[in-house]
Enzyme design. Structure first.
Site, short mmCIF file in Angstrom:
data_model
loop_
_atom_site.label_atom_id
_atom_site.label_comp_id
_atom_site.label_asym_id
_atom_site.label_seq_id
_atom_site.Cartn_x
_atom_site.Cartn_y
_atom_site.Cartn_z
N SER A 119 -8.01 -6.18 0.94
CA SER A 119 -9.18 -5.84 1.08
C SER A 119 -10.08 -5.51 -0.05
O SER A 119 -11.20 -5.85 -0.21
CB SER A 119 -8.96 -4.40 1.92
OG SER A 119 -8.42 -4.60 3.20
N LYS B 258 -8.39 8.86 -2.21
CA LYS B 258 -8.85 7.64 -2.37
C LYS B 258 -10.32 7.65 -2.12
O LYS B 258 -10.68 8.65 -1.25
CB LYS B 258 -8.19 6.47 -1.62
CG LYS B 258 -7.02 5.94 -2.09
CD LYS B 258 -6.64 4.71 -1.23
CE LYS B 258 -5.37 3.93 -1.70
NZ LYS B 258 -4.90 2.91 -0.85
N ARG C 77 2.61 -10.17 1.54
CA ARG C 77 2.07 -11.62 0.95
C ARG C 77 2.76 -12.24 -0.17
O ARG C 77 3.01 -13.40 0.16
CB ARG C 77 0.54 -11.19 0.32
CG ARG C 77 -0.25 -10.83 1.57
CD ARG C 77 -1.68 -10.05 0.89
NE ARG C 77 -1.12 -8.98 0.27
CZ ARG C 77 -1.91 -8.07 -0.33
NH1 ARG C 77 -3.10 -8.00 -0.04
NH2 ARG C 77 -1.53 -7.00 -0.92
O1 PNS Z 1 -3.06 -0.42 3.28
P1 PNS Z 1 -2.08 0.25 1.93
O2 PNS Z 1 -3.08 1.02 1.16
O3 PNS Z 1 -1.28 -0.73 1.12
O4 PNS Z 1 -1.14 1.24 2.80
C1 PNS Z 1 -0.49 2.37 2.34
C2 PNS Z 1 0.32 3.48 3.14
C3 PNS Z 1 -0.79 4.09 3.92
C4 PNS Z 1 1.19 2.49 4.14
C5 PNS Z 1 0.90 4.41 2.29
O5 PNS Z 1 0.20 4.76 1.39
C6 PNS Z 1 1.49 5.50 3.15
O6 PNS Z 1 2.13 5.36 3.84
N1 PNS Z 1 0.69 6.65 3.04
C7 PNS Z 1 1.08 7.85 3.78
C8 PNS Z 1 1.76 8.91 3.19
C9 PNS Z 1 3.46 8.64 3.02
O7 PNS Z 1 3.85 8.57 4.07
N2 PNS Z 1 3.69 8.52 1.81
C10 PNS Z 1 5.16 8.18 1.56
C11 PNS Z 1 5.30 6.64 1.78
S1 PNS Z 1 6.88 6.28 1.03
#
Ligand code: PNS
Length: 167
Positions: free
Chosen positions: A130, A43, A92
Site C-alpha cells: 500500500s 498512524k 511477500r
Molecule cells: O497492514 P499492517 O500495517 O502490516 O498490519 C499490522 C497489524 C495491524 C497486523 C499489526 O500492527 C497489529 O496486529 N496491530 C494491532 C495491535 C496488536 O495486536 N499489536 C501486537 C501485535 S504482536
C-alpha cells in the site's frame, strides 16, 4: 461441525491486489474470513478506517464468505471475539519475515489458542505494498495493475483534493 473462521488484520490503506490475493487464498482454506481494518490513531493513514472498509467492501461482492469490519486494540482479542481460530498474514519477501515472525510469536504468547497462518502472495504481487502504490500514484505513476479500480480512483481523488488545498 463448527465454522472455521480466520481473521485477516491490517492497515489496508488502501486495499491492493496483494491483499485480495491473500484473501482468496484464505477463503479456500477457511469457511469464513473476517478482514479487520485497524483503527490506529498513532498512524496517519490516507483513508479513514470507514473509507478503508468501504473500499474493501466494494471488492467483496463476488466473495460471499469474506466480511470486513474495523477493530481497535489487540489483534488476538479481535480474533477471539470473532470466534477465529487463526490470524492470516501475507508474506511477500524474506524481508517481511522477521517482523511477521516476531508478531506471530507475540500473538501466540498472548493467546496460544489462535495460530498465525502465513500465506504467500502470487509472484505478480511480490512487490506490491500500500505504501509504495500510494507513493507511485501520488507522483502520477500508473498503479492500475497493483490495486483494484476503487482504490486507484480513491487515491487519485484524495491526492487531487490535497493538491487543491496546496498540500
Ligand atoms: O497492514 P499492517 O500495517 O502490516 O498490519 C499490522 C497489524 C495491524 C497486523 C499489526 O500492527 C497489529 O496486529 N496491530 C494491532 C495491535 C496488536 O495486536 N499489536 C501486537 C501485535 S504482536
Amino acid at each position: 461441525m463448527s465454522e472455521r473462521i480466520a481473521v485477516y488484520p491490517g492497515s489496508f490503506d488502501p486495499v491492493t491486489f496483494g491483499h485480495l490475493d491473500i484473501l482468496d487464498r484464505s477463503a479456500a482454506i477457511f469457511d469464513r474470513v473476517l478482514v479487520g481494518v485497524l483503527e490506529n490513531p498513532s498512524k496517519t493513514p490516507l483513508f479513514t478506517a470507514e473509507e478503508r472498509v468501504e473500499l474493501i467492501s466494494a471488492c467483496l461482492e463476488s466473495r460471499p464468505r469474506i466480511q470486513v469490519t474495523t477493530f481497535r486494540g489487540l489483534t488476538v482479542d479481535f480474533a477471539a471475539t470473532s470466534g477465529a481460530i487463526a490470524i492470516v498474514r501475507g508474506l511477500r519477501a524474506v524481508s517481511d519475515f522477521e517482523t511477521e515472525f516476531q508478531m506471530a510469536l507475540m500473538n501466540r504468547r498472548l493467546n496460544p489458542a489462535v495460530n498465525t497462518v502465513f500465506l504467500m502472495t502470487s509472484f505478480t504481487n511480490v512487490f506490491v505494498s500500500s505504501s509504495l502504490i500510494k507513493e507511485v500514484c501520488h507522483l502520477g505513476g500508473n498503479v492500475s495493475e497493483m490495486a483494484p479500480p476503487v482504490s486507484v480512483e480513491a487515491m487519485r481523488r484524495r491526492f487531487a483534493e490535497e493538491r487543491e488545498r496546496g498540500e
